[in-house]
Design a protein around this motif. Structure first.
Motif, PDB file in Angstrom:
ATOM      1  N   VAL A 215       1.034  -1.197  -0.014  1.00  4.76           N
ATOM      2  CA  VAL A 215       0.006   0.123   0.034  1.00  4.76           C
ATOM      3  C   VAL A 215       0.936   1.313   0.074  1.00  4.76           C
ATOM      4  N   GLU A 216       1.939   1.427   0.828  1.00  4.75           N
ATOM      5  CA  GLU A 216       3.032   2.409   0.810  1.00  4.75           C
ATOM      6  C   GLU A 216       3.500   2.609  -0.354  1.00  4.75           C
ATOM      7  N   ALA A 217       3.924   1.286  -1.233  1.00  7.96           N
ATOM      8  CA  ALA A 217       4.532   1.412  -2.697  1.00  7.96           C
ATOM      9  C   ALA A 217       3.462   2.152  -3.482  1.00  7.96           C
ATOM     10  N   MET A 218       2.210   1.729  -3.270  1.00  8.45           N
ATOM     11  CA  MET A 218       1.150   2.160  -4.430  1.00  8.45           C
ATOM     12  C   MET A 218       1.076   3.604  -4.353  1.00  8.45           C
ATOM     13  N   ILE A 219       1.046   4.092  -2.778  1.00  6.76           N
ATOM     14  CA  ILE A 219       0.777   5.780  -2.587  1.00  6.76           C
ATOM     15  C   ILE A 219       1.902   6.459  -3.104  1.00  6.76           C
ATOM     16  N   ALA A 220       2.955   5.643  -2.996  1.00 14.61           N
ATOM     17  CA  ALA A 220       4.210   6.840  -3.318  1.00 14.61           C
ATOM     18  C   ALA A 220       4.018   6.846  -4.782  1.00 14.61           C
ATOM     19  N   ALA A 221       3.690   6.000  -5.459  1.00 11.31           N
ATOM     20  CA  ALA A 221       3.715   5.831  -7.100  1.00 11.31           C
ATOM     21  C   ALA A 221       2.616   6.758  -7.589  1.00 11.31           C
ATOM     22  N   LYS A 222       1.490   6.778  -7.004  1.00  9.33           N
ATOM     23  CA  LYS A 222       0.360   7.399  -7.194  1.00  9.33           C
ATOM     24  C   LYS A 222       0.719   9.115  -7.111  1.00  9.33           C
ATOM     25  N   ALA A 223       1.546   9.327  -5.828  1.00  7.03           N
ATOM     26  CA  ALA A 223       1.921  10.721  -5.827  1.00  7.03           C
ATOM     27  C   ALA A 223       2.743  11.192  -6.479  1.00  7.03           C
ATOM     28  N   GLY A 224       3.746  10.476  -7.164  1.00 10.17           N
ATOM     29  CA  GLY A 224       4.485  10.646  -8.196  1.00 10.17           C
ATOM     30  C   GLY A 224       4.200  10.662  -9.408  1.00 10.17           C
ATOM     31  N   GLY A 225       3.154  10.256  -9.724  1.00 11.44           N
ATOM     32  CA  GLY A 225       2.407  10.190 -11.046  1.00 11.44           C
ATOM     33  C   GLY A 225       2.920   9.084 -11.927  1.00 11.44           C
ATOM     34  N   ALA A 226       3.526   8.060 -11.332  1.00 12.43           N
ATOM     35  CA  ALA A 226       4.156   6.873 -12.180  1.00 12.43           C
ATOM     36  C   ALA A 226       3.320   5.609 -11.640  1.00 12.43           C
ATOM     37  N   PHE A 227       2.339   5.563 -11.178  1.00 11.87           N
ATOM     38  CA  PHE A 227       1.397   4.235 -10.866  1.00 11.87           C
ATOM     39  C   PHE A 227       0.636   3.877 -12.066  1.00 11.87           C
ATOM     40  N   GLU A 228       0.985   2.578 -12.291  1.00  9.86           N
ATOM     41  CA  GLU A 228       0.467   1.853 -13.391  1.00  9.86           C
ATOM     42  C   GLU A 228      -0.304   0.877 -13.006  1.00  9.86           C
TER      43      GLU A 228
END
Length: 371
Positions: A215-228
């Motif tokens: 969940v933490e990795a997903m939040i960081a990815a979404k905050a950085g705009g790199a979430f797929e």
């Protein structure tokens, strides 16, 4: 660490000033409620029902609601004046073996810290007494507006206290166990034991919350705009009929493979002893009669005796030559009988000659003695 309660441990006539500190903390990720349309926060506001105004935390007290809906105000001073010995004291009532405490009763955990220099001596005395007795202390204390049960034990060089639920707060497990009658075979238990032994023990400190990390990795990815987003792997629904023995065997093999062990028992392949088949019956001779040879094959049986070899050769000759071989065999038998008779006659003659010679030798000395 910040204390949440100050008081004393009552140990007979000994009083130990202590501070209560939370021994655990939650690392779960908290989410906020938002308005899906525009992403705005959705907050809970504390509003007085009488005047409709929002109330701050320092203006909020506590009260008890009666059956008719009326509220009886209760203050901290009212609670402090209750005639309860445990209001500011952890009162030890008994010492029992640790295995008498059902883990279902375990609640929150706390550390008890000595409060001041004068508390060091009695604190250490209680700690060492618990260590030597190998028992835990059962106590009563009041916290957050209610009296509770507690269990004191030693953790390293600190006295820890576990809040315990009251016995009547533990629900009976009615209707939880399987209602159908199920029998378990010894072979299934053996495989279950093998699986337990293969999994072995684990260092609890090596376990981690993989869900929280994801969940933490997903939040960081979404905050950085790199979430797929990826398609989730959906496990098959329950209710499948499985072969329990096959599932246990597969589990044991998988557990051993994950630990770098072979699939056999004890980390090695199981030794398989082949089953020896019975030797096929000896083939019949061409002439229609069974062969008298008893060997097991080339180089496989004991050495044949001369009599058996002769019989085999005679059988082969008979099979190949037919009546000629029978005639030859009859002639050989006649010759053998004649030879045996001649040998018997010669032997008889030699025996008679030997007997006459022995008689002559015995008679000679008698003549000399009479002269």
């Amino acid at each position: 660490m910040r204390s949440i309660w100050n008081g004393a441990i009552s140990f007979g006539l000994v009083s130990i000033p202590i501070k209560l500190v939370n021994a655990t903390e939650s690392h779960s990720i908290s989410f906020r409620q938002i308005h899906v349309t525009d992403g705005g926060r959705v907050r809970y506001r504390k509003v007085c029902e009488l005047d409709g105004e929002e109330v701050s935390s320092d203006e909020i007290g506590k009260g008890y609601e009666e059956a008719d809906g009326s509220i009886v105000p209760i203050t901290d001073e009212d609670l402090a004046q209750l005639p309860i010995a445990t209001a500011k004291t952890i009162e030890i009532v008994s010492f029992v073996p640790a295995d008498q405490i059902d883990p279902l009763q375990m609640d929150s955990a706390y550390y008890l810290a000595a409060n001041g220099a004068t508390a060091a001596k009695p604190y250490t005395l209680l700690r060492e007494a618990l260590k030597r007795s190998r028992k835990v202390a059962i106590a009563k204390f009041a916290l957050r507006g209610r009296e509770r049960l507690g269990m004191l034990r030693v953790v390293d060089d600190v006295i820890a206290m576990h809040g315990l639920l009251w016995p009547d707060e533990i629900r009976a497990p009615e209707g939880v166990a399987p209602e159908a009658s199920v029998s378990v075979r010894e072979a299934e238990l053996d495989l279950a034991d093998a699986l337990m032994a293969t999994l072995g023990e684990v260092e609890l400190s090596s376990l981690r919350d993989e869900y929280r990390e994801a969940v933490e990795a997903m939040i960081a990815a979404k905050a950085g705009g790199a979430f797929e987003p990826s398609e989730a792997v959906v496990e098959p629904a329950g209710g499948q009929v499985i072969d329990l023995m096959a599932a246990l065997e597969s589990s044991v093999r998988a557990a051993r493979a994950s630990r770098g062990e072979d699939s056999g028992a004890g980390g090695t392949e199981a030794e398989v002893t082949p089953i020896r088949r019975k030797t096929a019956a000896a083939p019949k001779a061409v002439g229609g009669k069974k062969s008298t040879a008893s060997g097991t094959g080339k180089g496989g049986g004991a050495a044949k005796s001369p009599a058996r070899k002769s019989t085999s050769k005679a059988a082969a000759g008979k099979s190949a030559a037919g009546k000629t071989a029978s005639s030859t065999k009859s002639t050989a038998r006649s010759t053998a009988k004649s030879t045996a008779k001649s040998a018997s006659a010669a032997t008889a003659k030699k025996a008679a000659a030997g007997a006459r010679a022995g008689t002559a030798k015995k008679a000679a000395p008698r003549k000399r003695s009479s002269a």
